[in-house]
Design an enzyme around this catalytic site. Sequence first.
Site, short mmCIF file in Angstrom:
data_model
loop_
_atom_site.label_atom_id
_atom_site.label_comp_id
_atom_site.label_asym_id
_atom_site.label_seq_id
_atom_site.Cartn_x
_atom_site.Cartn_y
_atom_site.Cartn_z
N ASP A 167 99.78 69.54 116.03
CA ASP A 167 100.52 70.78 115.77
C ASP A 167 101.92 70.56 115.22
O ASP A 167 102.85 71.31 115.53
CB ASP A 167 100.61 71.63 117.06
CG ASP A 167 99.23 71.86 117.64
OD1 ASP A 167 98.33 72.20 116.87
OD2 ASP A 167 99.05 71.68 118.85
N HIS A 212 94.52 74.09 111.33
CA HIS A 212 95.64 73.93 110.41
C HIS A 212 96.00 75.29 109.83
O HIS A 212 95.20 75.91 109.14
CB HIS A 212 95.28 72.91 109.32
CG HIS A 212 95.13 71.52 109.85
ND1 HIS A 212 94.42 70.54 109.23
CD2 HIS A 212 95.63 70.96 110.98
CE1 HIS A 212 94.48 69.42 109.94
NE2 HIS A 212 95.21 69.65 111.01
#
Length: 333
Positions: A15, A45
Site C-alpha cells: 500500500d 492497486h
Amino acid sequence: MIDYADVIVDLQQGDSGKGKIASLLASKGDYTHTVRYNGSNNAGHTIYLGEQKIVTHSIPVGVLHGIRSVIGPGCVLNVEHFFKELRTLKDIGIDADNLVKIASNVHIITSKHLEEDGTDTKVGTTRRGNGPAYRDKYDRKGIRASDVDKLRPYLIEMYDELYNEKGCRILFEGAQGFYLDVDWGDYPYVTSSHCTVGSAVMNGVPPQKIRKVYGAAKIYETYVGTKKFEPEDTVFQKIREAGNEYGSTTGRPRQCNWLNVDNLTKAVNVNGVTDLIISKVDVLRQIGVWRLYRGKNLETFSNENEMLNHLRETLPQIKIYWSDDPVGIGRSS
Ligand code: IMP
Ligand code: MG
C-alpha cells in the site's frame, strides 16, 4: 530479446503507491510489456485516470495505458476473479481481451484454497486463498493455468513472450511489500510470495537487464494484519483519516506508524533501489507533524524540508522523489 526491464518494489508493508507509480511510468515510458511478478488478488492497486478511480487486483496497471500486460509465472490466480476484473476493464473501454496475457504455468487458486484461507485468524490474511495456493504449488499438488480451458485464449509461454520478439522493454509491477516478503518480512506476519526485485528476475529476466528499480514508500507506514503495529497515539487515527488508510481489497483499516528510516534503508539496499518515491507527503502536511524512527529513537523535524534533507543525507546514493497522493511524481533531489 529483452532491451531492459524496470522494476517497481514496495519498501514497506504494501500500500505504498505502486499502482500509481506503475500507471505514471506506463503512461510516460515506452514499455512493450507490463508484468506482475508475485501475489494475486490479495493486492489492490488504486489508480486515478482523470477523475475516474480504478482498482486493479491481478492484472498489471499498464493495461490501462494500452500496454500488453502479463500475469507472470510468480503469481497465483483466481480464475473467476480474473474474468470479473477483465469485465471491469472492458466496461471502461479497455481492449483487455487482447492486451492481457497469463503465463501458462501460473498456479490457480481453487475454491478449496479460498475455503481454507477464509478461516485464517493467525496472520490476518486477505482471505483470497493466496497462501494455500502457493503452498500447493511448492508441494507439487497445484493446478496451473494451462489446466483451465477457459483461460486458453489468454495463455502465453513466458520464454516465447520475452525472447522470440525483438526489443522487449518491460515494467515489472510488484505486489505487497518488502516487510511482507516471506523471507524478509516479520514471519509469520507475511504473505506467501517474494516481494523483492529478485522476484521480478525469477519471472524471466536476467539481472543485467534490470535498468531501474523504483522503490515505493510512504512518508509514514501502514500495515494490515493481526499483529499490533500502531502505537497508542490519537495522531494515527488522524493520519488514517487524512490518508484514507483503508484496504483497497478488504476495506480493513490500516494500522499506522511513523516511517522507520532504518527499515527503509535495509529495503533500499536489498532491492538495489535507484529511484525512491516517497508519497503521501500531503498527509503529514495536513497533520503538521514531521517525524520518523531512527532505530528506536523517534526524531521530530520542524518542517518538511528538514525531514526531506535528513532522508537525503541518509540515502545519498539514490534519487529521491517527494510526492503527494495521487503520485504525480513530484519534486526530486
Ligand atoms: P495474504 O497475502 O492474503 O496471505 O495476507 C498475508 C498478509 O499480507 C496479511 O497481513 C495481509 O493483510 C497482507 N497483505 C496481502 N496483500 C496485501 C496488500 O496488497 N497490501 C497490504 N497488505 C497486504
Ligand atoms: Mg494495495
